[in-house]
Design a protein around this motif. Sequence first.
Motif, PDB file in Angstrom:
ATOM      1  N   ILE A   1     -53.609  -8.555 -29.864  1.00 36.91           N
ATOM      2  CA  ILE A   1     -53.419  -9.951 -29.461  1.00 36.91           C
ATOM      3  C   ILE A   1     -53.546 -10.076 -27.943  1.00 36.91           C
ATOM      4  CG2 ILE A   1     -51.726 -11.822 -29.285  1.00 36.91           C
ATOM      5  CD1 ILE A   1     -52.942 -11.618 -32.033  1.00 36.91           C
ATOM      6  N   SER A   2     -52.973  -9.111 -27.235  1.00 37.65           N
ATOM      7  CA  SER A   2     -53.038  -9.139 -25.773  1.00 37.65           C
ATOM      8  C   SER A   2     -54.455  -8.888 -25.264  1.00 37.65           C
ATOM      9  CB  SER A   2     -52.087  -8.084 -25.188  1.00 37.65           C
ATOM     10  OG  SER A   2     -50.770  -8.289 -25.646  1.00 37.65           O
ATOM     11  N   SER A   3     -55.257  -8.173 -26.050  1.00 33.62           N
ATOM     12  CA  SER A   3     -56.637  -7.852 -25.657  1.00 33.62           C
ATOM     13  C   SER A   3     -57.661  -8.777 -26.313  1.00 33.62           C
ATOM     14  CB  SER A   3     -56.959  -6.404 -26.058  1.00 33.62           C
ATOM     15  OG  SER A   3     -56.005  -5.506 -25.554  1.00 33.62           O
ATOM     16  N   MET A   4     -57.209  -9.829 -26.961  1.00 32.59           N
ATOM     17  CA  MET A   4     -58.100 -10.693 -27.736  1.00 32.59           C
ATOM     18  C   MET A   4     -59.211 -11.286 -26.861  1.00 32.59           C
ATOM     19  SD  MET A   4     -57.108 -14.028 -30.058  1.00 32.59           S
ATOM     20  CE  MET A   4     -56.064 -13.101 -31.171  1.00 32.59           C
ATOM     21  N   PRO A   5     -60.467 -11.167 -27.302  1.00 35.23           N
ATOM     22  CA  PRO A   5     -61.590 -11.741 -26.544  1.00 35.23           C
ATOM     23  C   PRO A   5     -61.464 -13.264 -26.437  1.00 35.23           C
ATOM     24  CG  PRO A   5     -62.359 -10.235 -28.256  1.00 35.23           C
ATOM     25  CD  PRO A   5     -60.913 -10.460 -28.505  1.00 35.23           C
ATOM     26  N   TRP A   6     -62.139 -13.830 -25.467  1.00 35.67           N
ATOM     27  CA  TRP A   6     -62.017 -15.264 -25.193  1.00 35.67           C
ATOM     28  C   TRP A   6     -62.421 -16.125 -26.387  1.00 35.67           C
ATOM     29  CZ3 TRP A   6     -66.167 -18.486 -25.680  1.00 35.67           C
ATOM     30  CH2 TRP A   6     -67.426 -17.888 -25.726  1.00 35.67           C
ATOM     31  N   TYR A   7     -63.475 -15.677 -27.130  1.00 39.12           N
ATOM     32  CA  TYR A   7     -63.954 -16.510 -28.240  1.00 39.12           C
ATOM     33  C   TYR A   7     -62.941 -16.535 -29.392  1.00 39.12           C
ATOM     34  CZ  TYR A   7     -65.451 -12.042 -30.330  1.00 39.12           C
ATOM     35  OH  TYR A   7     -65.487 -10.769 -30.836  1.00 39.12           O
ATOM     36  N   GLN A   8     -62.206 -15.428 -29.577  1.00 37.83           N
ATOM     37  CA  GLN A   8     -61.162 -15.426 -30.597  1.00 37.83           C
ATOM     38  C   GLN A   8     -59.970 -16.276 -30.152  1.00 37.83           C
ATOM     39  OE1 GLN A   8     -60.081 -11.501 -31.909  1.00 37.83           O
ATOM     40  NE2 GLN A   8     -62.141 -11.003 -32.620  1.00 37.83           N
ATOM     41  N   ARG A   9     -59.684 -16.253 -28.872  1.00 35.12           N
ATOM     42  CA  ARG A   9     -58.608 -17.111 -28.359  1.00 35.12           C
ATOM     43  C   ARG A   9     -58.959 -18.587 -28.549  1.00 35.12           C
ATOM     44  NH1 ARG A   9     -54.816 -14.412 -25.484  1.00 35.12           N
ATOM     45  NH2 ARG A   9     -55.346 -12.308 -24.767  1.00 35.12           N
ATOM     46  N   LYS A  10     -60.233 -18.890 -28.385  1.00 34.80           N
ATOM     47  CA  LYS A  10     -60.679 -20.270 -28.567  1.00 34.80           C
ATOM     48  C   LYS A  10     -60.506 -20.699 -30.021  1.00 34.80           C
ATOM     49  CE  LYS A  10     -64.512 -23.331 -27.326  1.00 34.80           C
ATOM     50  NZ  LYS A  10     -65.874 -23.409 -26.734  1.00 34.80           N
ATOM     51  N   ILE A  11     -60.844 -19.794 -30.944  1.00 32.28           N
ATOM     52  CA  ILE A  11     -60.658 -20.082 -32.371  1.00 32.28           C
ATOM     53  C   ILE A  11     -59.181 -20.270 -32.679  1.00 32.28           C
ATOM     54  CG2 ILE A  11     -60.869 -19.128 -34.701  1.00 32.28           C
ATOM     55  CD1 ILE A  11     -63.416 -17.700 -33.745  1.00 32.28           C
ATOM     56  N   ALA A  12     -58.345 -19.382 -32.134  1.00 31.08           N
ATOM     57  CA  ALA A  12     -56.903 -19.467 -32.372  1.00 31.08           C
ATOM     58  C   ALA A  12     -56.336 -20.783 -31.847  1.00 31.08           C
ATOM     59  CB  ALA A  12     -56.197 -18.290 -31.712  1.00 31.08           C
ATOM     60  N   SER A  13     -56.828 -21.225 -30.698  1.00 27.87           N
ATOM     61  CA  SER A  13     -56.350 -22.482 -30.115  1.00 27.87           C
ATOM     62  C   SER A  13     -56.737 -23.676 -30.976  1.00 27.87           C
ATOM     63  CB  SER A  13     -56.917 -22.658 -28.706  1.00 27.87           C
ATOM     64  OG  SER A  13     -56.475 -21.616 -27.859  1.00 27.87           O
ATOM     65  N   ALA A  14     -57.883 -23.560 -31.659  1.00 29.25           N
ATOM     66  CA  ALA A  14     -58.335 -24.650 -32.525  1.00 29.25           C
ATOM     67  C   ALA A  14     -57.550 -24.686 -33.834  1.00 29.25           C
ATOM     68  CB  ALA A  14     -59.823 -24.496 -32.813  1.00 29.25           C
ATOM     69  N   ILE A  15     -57.041 -23.525 -34.267  1.00 31.10           N
ATOM     70  CA  ILE A  15     -56.328 -23.440 -35.547  1.00 31.10           C
ATOM     71  C   ILE A  15     -54.851 -23.759 -35.393  1.00 31.10           C
ATOM     72  CG2 ILE A  15     -55.639 -21.875 -37.413  1.00 31.10           C
ATOM     73  CD1 ILE A  15     -58.249 -20.342 -36.901  1.00 31.10           C
ATOM     74  N   PHE A  16     -54.236 -23.195 -34.356  1.00 30.84           N
ATOM     75  CA  PHE A  16     -52.791 -23.309 -34.193  1.00 30.84           C
ATOM     76  C   PHE A  16     -52.437 -24.233 -33.032  1.00 30.84           C
ATOM     77  CE2 PHE A  16     -53.646 -18.940 -35.720  1.00 30.84           C
ATOM     78  CZ  PHE A  16     -53.001 -19.006 -36.948  1.00 30.84           C
ATOM     79  N   ALA A  17     -51.381 -25.005 -33.238  1.00 26.10           N
ATOM     80  CA  ALA A  17     -50.859 -25.798 -32.125  1.00 26.10           C
ATOM     81  C   ALA A  17     -50.352 -24.863 -31.036  1.00 26.10           C
ATOM     82  CB  ALA A  17     -49.736 -26.706 -32.618  1.00 26.10           C
ATOM     83  N   THR A  18     -49.725 -23.766 -31.486  1.00 26.60           N
ATOM     84  CA  THR A  18     -49.279 -22.716 -30.565  1.00 26.60           C
ATOM     85  C   THR A  18     -49.855 -21.394 -31.055  1.00 26.60           C
ATOM     86  OG1 THR A  18     -47.209 -23.911 -30.182  1.00 26.60           O
ATOM     87  CG2 THR A  18     -47.298 -21.610 -29.489  1.00 26.60           C
ATOM     88  N   PRO A  19     -50.951 -20.930 -30.473  1.00 28.75           N
ATOM     89  CA  PRO A  19     -51.585 -19.683 -30.922  1.00 28.75           C
ATOM     90  C   PRO A  19     -50.639 -18.492 -30.785  1.00 28.75           C
ATOM     91  CG  PRO A  19     -53.017 -20.907 -29.438  1.00 28.75           C
ATOM     92  CD  PRO A  19     -51.672 -21.552 -29.363  1.00 28.75           C
ATOM     93  N   PRO A  20     -50.805 -17.478 -31.623  1.00 34.46           N
ATOM     94  CA  PRO A  20     -49.961 -16.281 -31.514  1.00 34.46           C
ATOM     95  C   PRO A  20     -50.165 -15.592 -30.171  1.00 34.46           C
ATOM     96  CG  PRO A  20     -51.804 -15.897 -33.015  1.00 34.46           C
ATOM     97  CD  PRO A  20     -51.788 -17.361 -32.713  1.00 34.46           C
ATOM     98  N   THR A  21     -49.087 -15.159 -29.583  1.00 34.94           N
ATOM     99  CA  THR A  21     -49.153 -14.493 -28.284  1.00 34.94           C
ATOM    100  C   THR A  21     -48.381 -13.181 -28.329  1.00 34.94           C
ATOM    101  OG1 THR A  21     -47.187 -15.661 -27.493  1.00 34.94           O
ATOM    102  CG2 THR A  21     -49.332 -16.673 -27.032  1.00 34.94           C
TER     103      THR A  21
END
Length: 301
Positions: free
Chosen positions: A203-223
Amino acid sequence: MKDELRPKGGSKEIGPDPGQWALWVNGMDRNYRPFIMPVTWLSFIASLQVTSVKDLGDTEKILSVKEATENLITEADDLFSENKYKELYELLYPYKESNDVEILWRLSRALHHMSKQQCHNEEKKRYVFEGYDLIVKALQLNDSHYAVHKWYAIFLDTRAAYDGIKARVTQLPNVKNHLLQAVELNPKDATTLYILGYWCYNISSMPWYQRKIASAIFATPPTSSFEEALVYFCKAEEVDPNFYSQNLLMLGKTYLKLEKDEKARYYLKLASLYPPQTDDDLQAIKEACDLLKNLEKQQQQ
Protein backbone atom coordinates in the motif's frame (compact mmCIF):
# COMPACT_ATOMS: atom_id res chain seq x y z
CA MET A 1 -43.77 -37.18 75.57
CA LYS A 2 -42.82 -40.16 73.46
CA ASP A 3 -46.36 -41.55 73.65
CA GLU A 4 -47.83 -38.20 72.74
CA LEU A 5 -45.75 -38.12 69.55
CA ARG A 6 -46.67 -41.66 68.58
CA PRO A 7 -49.36 -41.77 65.85
CA LYS A 8 -52.69 -43.30 66.63
CA GLY A 9 -52.89 -46.98 65.89
CA GLY A 10 -49.92 -47.97 68.03
CA SER A 11 -47.23 -47.60 65.39
CA LYS A 12 -43.70 -47.38 66.71
CA GLU A 13 -42.84 -44.66 64.18
CA ILE A 14 -42.36 -41.27 65.74
CA GLY A 15 -44.02 -38.41 63.94
CA PRO A 16 -46.23 -35.41 64.57
CA ASP A 17 -49.75 -36.08 65.72
CA PRO A 18 -52.14 -33.65 64.06
CA GLY A 19 -52.91 -32.22 67.45
CA GLN A 20 -49.27 -31.78 68.29
CA TRP A 21 -48.16 -30.16 64.94
CA ALA A 22 -47.28 -26.87 66.57
CA LEU A 23 -45.07 -28.65 69.09
CA TRP A 24 -43.23 -30.49 66.28
CA VAL A 25 -42.57 -27.36 64.27
CA ASN A 26 -41.95 -24.87 67.04
CA GLY A 27 -40.15 -27.07 69.47
CA MET A 28 -38.31 -30.22 68.53
CA ASP A 29 -37.40 -29.59 64.83
CA ARG A 30 -37.48 -25.90 64.13
CA ASN A 31 -34.87 -26.22 61.34
CA TYR A 32 -36.57 -29.05 59.51
CA ARG A 33 -36.78 -28.56 55.75
CA PRO A 34 -38.01 -31.10 53.21
CA PHE A 35 -35.20 -32.30 50.89
CA ILE A 36 -35.84 -31.67 47.21
CA MET A 37 -33.19 -32.98 44.83
CA PRO A 38 -31.92 -30.22 42.50
CA VAL A 39 -32.46 -30.67 38.77
CA THR A 40 -28.70 -30.50 38.17
CA TRP A 41 -28.16 -33.41 40.53
CA LEU A 42 -30.85 -35.38 38.79
CA SER A 43 -29.13 -34.74 35.46
CA PHE A 44 -25.78 -35.73 36.90
CA ILE A 45 -27.14 -38.95 38.39
CA ALA A 46 -28.89 -39.73 35.12
CA SER A 47 -25.57 -39.36 33.33
CA LEU A 48 -24.12 -42.05 35.57
CA GLN A 49 -26.69 -44.65 34.50
CA VAL A 50 -25.32 -47.70 32.74
CA THR A 51 -24.99 -47.02 29.03
CA SER A 52 -26.59 -49.45 26.65
CA VAL A 53 -24.47 -51.63 24.39
CA LYS A 54 -25.77 -49.70 21.38
CA ASP A 55 -24.64 -46.38 22.90
CA LEU A 56 -21.22 -47.81 23.60
CA GLY A 57 -20.97 -48.89 19.97
CA ASP A 58 -21.93 -45.42 18.74
CA THR A 59 -19.37 -43.83 21.05
CA GLU A 60 -16.65 -46.11 19.74
CA LYS A 61 -17.59 -45.20 16.19
CA ILE A 62 -17.40 -41.47 16.99
CA LEU A 63 -14.00 -41.90 18.63
CA SER A 64 -12.82 -43.98 15.69
CA VAL A 65 -13.85 -41.29 13.18
CA LYS A 66 -12.22 -38.57 15.29
CA GLU A 67 -8.99 -40.53 15.53
CA ALA A 68 -8.99 -41.20 11.78
CA THR A 69 -9.49 -37.48 11.06
CA GLU A 70 -6.66 -36.53 13.40
CA ASN A 71 -4.36 -39.03 11.69
CA LEU A 72 -5.36 -37.63 8.30
CA ILE A 73 -4.59 -34.07 9.42
CA THR A 74 -1.22 -35.14 10.84
CA GLU A 75 -0.29 -36.83 7.57
CA ALA A 76 -1.39 -33.75 5.62
CA ASP A 77 0.73 -31.45 7.78
CA ASP A 78 3.73 -33.73 7.36
CA LEU A 79 3.36 -33.52 3.58
CA PHE A 80 3.09 -29.74 3.77
CA SER A 81 6.28 -29.49 5.83
CA GLU A 82 7.98 -31.53 3.10
CA ASN A 83 6.62 -29.15 0.40
CA LYS A 84 4.68 -32.02 -1.20
CA TYR A 85 1.66 -29.95 -2.11
CA LYS A 86 0.27 -32.16 -4.87
CA GLU A 87 0.45 -35.26 -2.67
CA LEU A 88 -1.24 -33.28 0.11
CA TYR A 89 -4.01 -32.23 -2.26
CA GLU A 90 -4.53 -35.81 -3.45
CA LEU A 91 -4.67 -37.01 0.15
CA LEU A 92 -7.40 -34.57 1.18
CA TYR A 93 -9.30 -34.32 -2.12
CA PRO A 94 -11.67 -37.26 -1.35
CA TYR A 95 -12.92 -35.24 1.65
CA LYS A 96 -13.49 -31.91 -0.12
CA GLU A 97 -17.28 -32.26 0.18
CA SER A 98 -17.07 -32.64 3.94
CA ASN A 99 -17.92 -29.91 6.43
CA ASP A 100 -14.64 -30.32 8.28
CA VAL A 101 -13.03 -26.89 8.35
CA GLU A 102 -9.61 -28.33 9.22
CA ILE A 103 -9.63 -30.27 5.96
CA LEU A 104 -11.08 -27.45 3.85
CA TRP A 105 -8.54 -24.77 4.73
CA ARG A 106 -5.67 -27.20 4.30
CA LEU A 107 -6.97 -28.10 0.85
CA SER A 108 -7.10 -24.40 0.01
CA ARG A 109 -3.55 -23.93 1.23
CA ALA A 110 -2.33 -26.80 -0.93
CA LEU A 111 -4.07 -25.31 -3.98
CA HIS A 112 -2.47 -21.93 -3.30
CA HIS A 113 1.02 -23.43 -3.35
CA MET A 114 0.19 -25.58 -6.37
CA SER A 115 -0.93 -22.45 -8.23
CA LYS A 116 2.38 -20.74 -7.44
CA GLN A 117 4.28 -23.69 -8.89
CA GLN A 118 2.11 -23.90 -12.00
CA CYS A 119 3.46 -22.38 -15.22
CA HIS A 120 0.30 -22.78 -17.30
CA ASN A 121 -2.07 -19.90 -16.71
CA GLU A 122 -5.27 -21.91 -17.12
CA GLU A 123 -4.18 -24.51 -14.57
CA LYS A 124 -3.03 -21.77 -12.21
CA LYS A 125 -6.41 -20.07 -12.52
CA ARG A 126 -8.26 -23.35 -11.92
CA TYR A 127 -6.31 -23.94 -8.71
CA VAL A 128 -7.01 -20.40 -7.49
CA PHE A 129 -10.74 -20.60 -8.17
CA GLU A 130 -11.05 -24.05 -6.59
CA GLY A 131 -9.13 -22.93 -3.52
CA TYR A 132 -11.29 -19.81 -3.26
CA ASP A 133 -14.52 -21.84 -3.35
CA LEU A 134 -13.24 -24.16 -0.62
CA ILE A 135 -12.16 -21.38 1.71
CA VAL A 136 -15.47 -19.55 1.21
CA LYS A 137 -17.23 -22.72 2.34
CA ALA A 138 -14.90 -23.00 5.34
CA LEU A 139 -15.63 -19.40 6.34
CA GLN A 140 -19.37 -20.03 6.13
CA LEU A 141 -18.95 -23.04 8.41
CA ASN A 142 -16.67 -21.37 10.95
CA ASP A 143 -15.86 -17.67 11.09
CA SER A 144 -13.89 -18.02 14.33
CA HIS A 145 -10.90 -19.92 12.94
CA TYR A 146 -7.71 -17.93 12.40
CA ALA A 147 -6.46 -20.06 9.49
CA VAL A 148 -9.78 -19.69 7.67
CA HIS A 149 -9.55 -15.89 7.85
CA LYS A 150 -5.90 -15.94 6.82
CA TRP A 151 -6.44 -18.08 3.75
CA TYR A 152 -9.65 -16.31 2.86
CA ALA A 153 -7.67 -13.04 2.78
CA ILE A 154 -5.03 -14.62 0.53
CA PHE A 155 -7.55 -16.08 -1.90
CA LEU A 156 -9.63 -12.91 -1.87
CA ASP A 157 -6.64 -11.08 -3.31
CA THR A 158 -5.48 -13.74 -5.77
CA ARG A 159 -9.04 -14.37 -6.99
CA ALA A 160 -9.68 -10.64 -7.49
CA ALA A 161 -6.49 -10.32 -9.54
CA TYR A 162 -8.18 -12.27 -12.34
CA ASP A 163 -10.87 -9.58 -12.54
CA GLY A 164 -8.42 -6.74 -13.07
CA ILE A 165 -6.71 -3.99 -11.09
CA LYS A 166 -9.96 -2.28 -10.10
CA ALA A 167 -11.36 -5.47 -8.58
CA ARG A 168 -8.13 -6.11 -6.72
CA VAL A 169 -7.97 -2.58 -5.34
CA THR A 170 -11.61 -2.86 -4.29
CA GLN A 171 -10.80 -5.89 -2.13
CA LEU A 172 -7.81 -4.31 -0.37
CA PRO A 173 -9.72 -3.25 2.79
CA ASN A 174 -11.44 -6.66 3.01
CA VAL A 175 -8.10 -8.43 2.71
CA LYS A 176 -6.65 -6.44 5.60
CA ASN A 177 -9.77 -6.88 7.75
CA HIS A 178 -9.61 -10.66 7.48
CA LEU A 179 -5.88 -10.64 8.21
CA LEU A 180 -6.52 -8.56 11.33
CA GLN A 181 -9.20 -11.02 12.42
CA ALA A 182 -6.74 -13.87 11.92
CA VAL A 183 -4.15 -12.08 14.08
CA GLU A 184 -6.76 -11.41 16.76
CA LEU A 185 -7.68 -15.09 16.84
CA ASN A 186 -4.04 -16.22 16.81
CA PRO A 187 -1.46 -13.49 17.52
CA LYS A 188 1.34 -16.07 17.40
CA ASP A 189 0.97 -16.98 13.74
CA ALA A 190 4.07 -15.51 12.10
CA THR A 191 2.83 -16.02 8.55
CA THR A 192 -0.25 -13.84 9.07
CA LEU A 193 1.91 -11.10 10.59
CA TYR A 194 4.21 -11.30 7.58
CA ILE A 195 1.28 -11.00 5.15
CA LEU A 196 -0.03 -7.98 7.05
CA GLY A 197 3.39 -6.38 6.80
CA TYR A 198 3.48 -7.16 3.10
CA TRP A 199 0.03 -5.58 2.68
CA CYS A 200 1.22 -2.40 4.41
CA TYR A 201 4.43 -2.31 2.36
CA ASN A 202 2.55 -2.67 -0.92
CA ILE A 203 0.00 0.00 0.00
CA SER A 204 2.85 2.35 0.86
CA SER A 205 4.57 1.53 -2.46
CA MET A 206 1.39 1.67 -4.55
CA PRO A 207 1.99 3.16 -8.04
CA TRP A 208 0.24 6.42 -8.90
CA TYR A 209 -2.25 4.79 -11.29
CA GLN A 210 -3.42 2.36 -8.60
CA ARG A 211 -3.77 5.23 -6.15
CA LYS A 212 -5.91 7.00 -8.72
CA ILE A 213 -8.15 3.94 -9.03
CA ALA A 214 -8.39 3.66 -5.24
CA SER A 215 -9.36 7.32 -4.97
CA ALA A 216 -12.14 6.77 -7.50
CA ILE A 217 -13.49 3.72 -5.62
CA PHE A 218 -13.20 4.79 -2.00
CA ALA A 219 -14.15 8.02 -0.31
CA THR A 220 -11.14 7.33 1.89
CA PRO A 221 -8.63 5.07 0.08
CA PRO A 222 -6.72 2.51 2.17
CA THR A 223 -3.50 3.90 3.57
CA SER A 224 -0.48 2.60 5.41
CA SER A 225 3.20 3.38 5.95
CA PHE A 226 6.57 1.68 5.89
CA GLU A 227 6.67 2.15 9.66
CA GLU A 228 3.49 0.09 10.01
CA ALA A 229 4.87 -2.57 7.69
CA LEU A 230 8.02 -2.74 9.81
CA VAL A 231 5.98 -3.33 12.96
CA TYR A 232 4.37 -6.45 11.48
CA PHE A 233 7.59 -7.82 9.98
CA CYS A 234 9.35 -7.37 13.32
CA LYS A 235 6.48 -9.03 15.20
CA ALA A 236 6.61 -11.98 12.82
CA GLU A 237 10.34 -12.36 13.41
CA GLU A 238 9.84 -12.07 17.16
CA VAL A 239 7.18 -14.79 17.15
CA ASP A 240 9.22 -17.19 15.01
CA PRO A 241 12.82 -16.13 14.24
CA ASN A 242 14.11 -16.98 10.75
CA PHE A 243 10.84 -18.71 9.89
CA TYR A 244 10.70 -17.34 6.34
CA SER A 245 13.29 -16.01 3.93
CA GLN A 246 10.81 -13.51 2.50
CA ASN A 247 10.23 -11.93 5.91
CA LEU A 248 13.98 -11.33 6.27
CA LEU A 249 14.04 -9.87 2.76
CA MET A 250 11.10 -7.56 3.50
CA LEU A 251 12.71 -6.38 6.72
CA GLY A 252 15.76 -5.40 4.68
CA LYS A 253 13.69 -3.68 2.00
CA THR A 254 11.60 -1.81 4.56
CA TYR A 255 14.68 -0.52 6.38
CA LEU A 256 15.99 0.65 3.00
CA LYS A 257 12.78 2.62 2.48
CA LEU A 258 13.27 4.16 5.92
CA GLU A 259 16.90 4.97 5.00
CA LYS A 260 18.35 2.79 7.73
CA ASP A 261 21.04 1.15 5.66
CA GLU A 262 22.90 -0.69 8.41
CA LYS A 263 19.80 -2.49 9.64
CA ALA A 264 18.81 -3.14 6.04
CA ARG A 265 22.20 -4.69 5.35
CA TYR A 266 21.88 -6.92 8.43
CA TYR A 267 18.58 -8.48 7.34
CA LEU A 268 19.50 -8.67 3.67
CA LYS A 269 22.62 -10.58 4.67
CA LEU A 270 20.48 -13.02 6.67
CA ALA A 271 18.16 -13.45 3.69
CA SER A 272 21.07 -14.02 1.30
CA LEU A 273 22.42 -16.82 3.51
CA TYR A 274 19.06 -18.50 4.06
CA PRO A 275 19.15 -22.27 3.34
CA PRO A 276 16.91 -22.65 0.25
CA GLN A 277 14.06 -25.13 0.32
CA THR A 278 11.44 -23.53 -1.91
CA ASP A 279 11.18 -21.24 -4.93
CA ASP A 280 10.30 -18.42 -2.52
CA ASP A 281 13.63 -18.96 -0.78
CA LEU A 282 15.55 -18.87 -4.06
CA GLN A 283 13.80 -15.67 -5.10
CA ALA A 284 14.48 -14.05 -1.71
CA ILE A 285 18.16 -15.03 -1.81
CA LYS A 286 18.63 -13.60 -5.31
CA GLU A 287 16.87 -10.32 -4.53
CA ALA A 288 18.75 -9.92 -1.24
CA CYS A 289 22.09 -10.46 -3.00
CA ASP A 290 21.19 -7.89 -5.67
CA LEU A 291 20.19 -5.32 -3.05
CA LEU A 292 23.39 -5.92 -1.09
CA LYS A 293 25.43 -5.30 -4.26
CA ASN A 294 23.57 -2.04 -4.82
CA LEU A 295 24.29 -0.97 -1.26
CA GLU A 296 27.97 -1.68 -1.74
CA LYS A 297 28.04 0.38 -4.94
CA GLN A 298 26.33 3.29 -3.23
CA GLN A 299 28.80 3.13 -0.36
CA GLN A 300 31.75 3.25 -2.77
CA GLN A 301 30.45 6.33 -4.59
